[in-house]
Design an enzyme around this catalytic site. Structure first.
Site, PDB file in Angstrom:
ATOM      1  CG  MET A  10      -1.811  -1.223   1.328  1.00 27.65           C
ATOM      2  SD  MET A  10      -2.506  -1.475   2.996  1.00 27.65           S
ATOM      3  CE  MET A  10      -1.101  -2.171   3.860  1.00 27.65           C
ATOM      4  CD  GLN A  52      -8.664   5.364   0.846  1.00 20.93           C
ATOM      5  OE1 GLN A  52      -7.698   4.721   0.477  1.00 20.93           O
ATOM      6  NE2 GLN A  52      -8.714   6.682   0.747  1.00 20.93           N
ATOM      7  CB  THR A  83      -0.322   1.730   4.907  1.00 25.10           C
ATOM      8  OG1 THR A  83      -1.320   2.681   4.534  1.00 25.10           O
ATOM      9  CG2 THR A  83      -0.889   0.834   5.981  1.00 25.10           C
ATOM     10  CB  THR A  85      -4.187   5.885   3.934  1.00 18.08           C
ATOM     11  OG1 THR A  85      -3.606   7.099   3.454  1.00 18.08           O
ATOM     12  CG2 THR A  85      -5.672   5.894   3.648  1.00 18.08           C
ATOM     13  CB  CYS A 196       2.157   9.651   2.440  1.00 21.29           C
ATOM     14  SG  CYS A 196       1.901   8.636   0.986  1.00 21.29           S
ATOM     15  CD  GLU A 198       3.692   5.705  -1.179  1.00 17.06           C
ATOM     16  OE1 GLU A 198       3.459   4.488  -1.296  1.00 17.06           O
ATOM     17  OE2 GLU A 198       3.182   6.403  -0.275  1.00 17.06           O
TER      18      GLU A 198
END
Length: 229
Positions: A10, A52, A83, A85, A196, A198
């Site tokens: 994710m 989601q 993750t 989120t 996050c 990323e």
């Protein structure tokens, strides 16, 4: 050395970062040919993202619980969700396994307190910034969390989902995020959470005058402390 359980996928970029940082961390701490003992179950990102977006959190929890239980059966001593989120269902996952969950928000809060930062800005997905599941967990540690103005949420989401999850690092996007950090500093933030995985591809401490709290890096360091204790 304990075995670290990972629920990943994710995105796969995030999972790759966790795997690399864990192994580099063990090598740095122990030297020689040492590497991390890990078990990973990688979910299908499109599937959980669709759940989601449909607000089907029972469905998300079902997917992540199954992954966590498979990691536990494979011999993990504790669990990490790779993750931010999807920490939205962390409590359901934690209840479904008999091994401890190393919660990302708790790790970030402890890092902020260690630097005497009391007000944190959260940058992440639109979902993470507009819901309270992550900020409330941090607030339990006596900290305040602020998020960017809603006018920035769609652009941050675009940068994450259209660029970073595909491994694309765009300089204009870096400039945008850095300027946003400056705005949050002016608004009273004493540090910024890269909420996050990323985003750590895009922004480094050298880009910001505020202390930067990179979630993945901090999560990995806490996992290594536990695994090697």
């Amino acid at each position: 050395m304990q075995t670290i359980g990972l629920v990943g996928g994710m995105s796969w970029e995030s999972s790759a970062a966790y795997y690399e940082l864990l192994n580099r961390g063990v090598e740095d701490r122990l030297g020689g040919l040492h590497s991390a003992k890990t078990v990973m179950a990688s979910v299908e990102f499109a599937e959980v993202t669709a759940l989601q977006e449909a607000e089907n959190w029972d469905g998300v929890a079902e997917v992540l619980v199954a992954a966590a239980q498979s990691v536990e059966r494979a011999g993990a001593d504790f669990l990490m969700l790779c993750t931010t989120t999807f920490h939205r269902v962390a409590e359901q996952v934690e209840r479904a396994v008999d091994i401890p969950l190393l919660h990302l928000a708790d790790v970030v809060a402890e890092a902020a307190k260690a630097e005497s930062v009391e007000v944190l800005a959260l940058l992440g997905t639109k979902f993470a910034m507009t819901r309270t599941f992550f900020t409330e967990q941090i607030a339990r540690h006596g900290l305040e969390v602020v998020v960017p103005d809603a006018s920035h949420h769609d652009e941050l989401n675009r940068i994450i989902y259209d660029e970073l999850v595909h491994g694309k690092v765009v300089d204009d996007s870096r400039k945008y995020v850095v300027s946003l950090i400056d705005e949050l500093w002016d608004a009273g933030a004493g540090g910024v959470i890269l909420g996050c995985s990323e985003l750590e591809l895009l922004v480094k401490q050298a880009d910001s005058d505020l202390p930067v709290f990179p979630c993945t890096t901090l999560h990995v360091a806490a996992a290594l402390d536990r695994a090697l204790d």
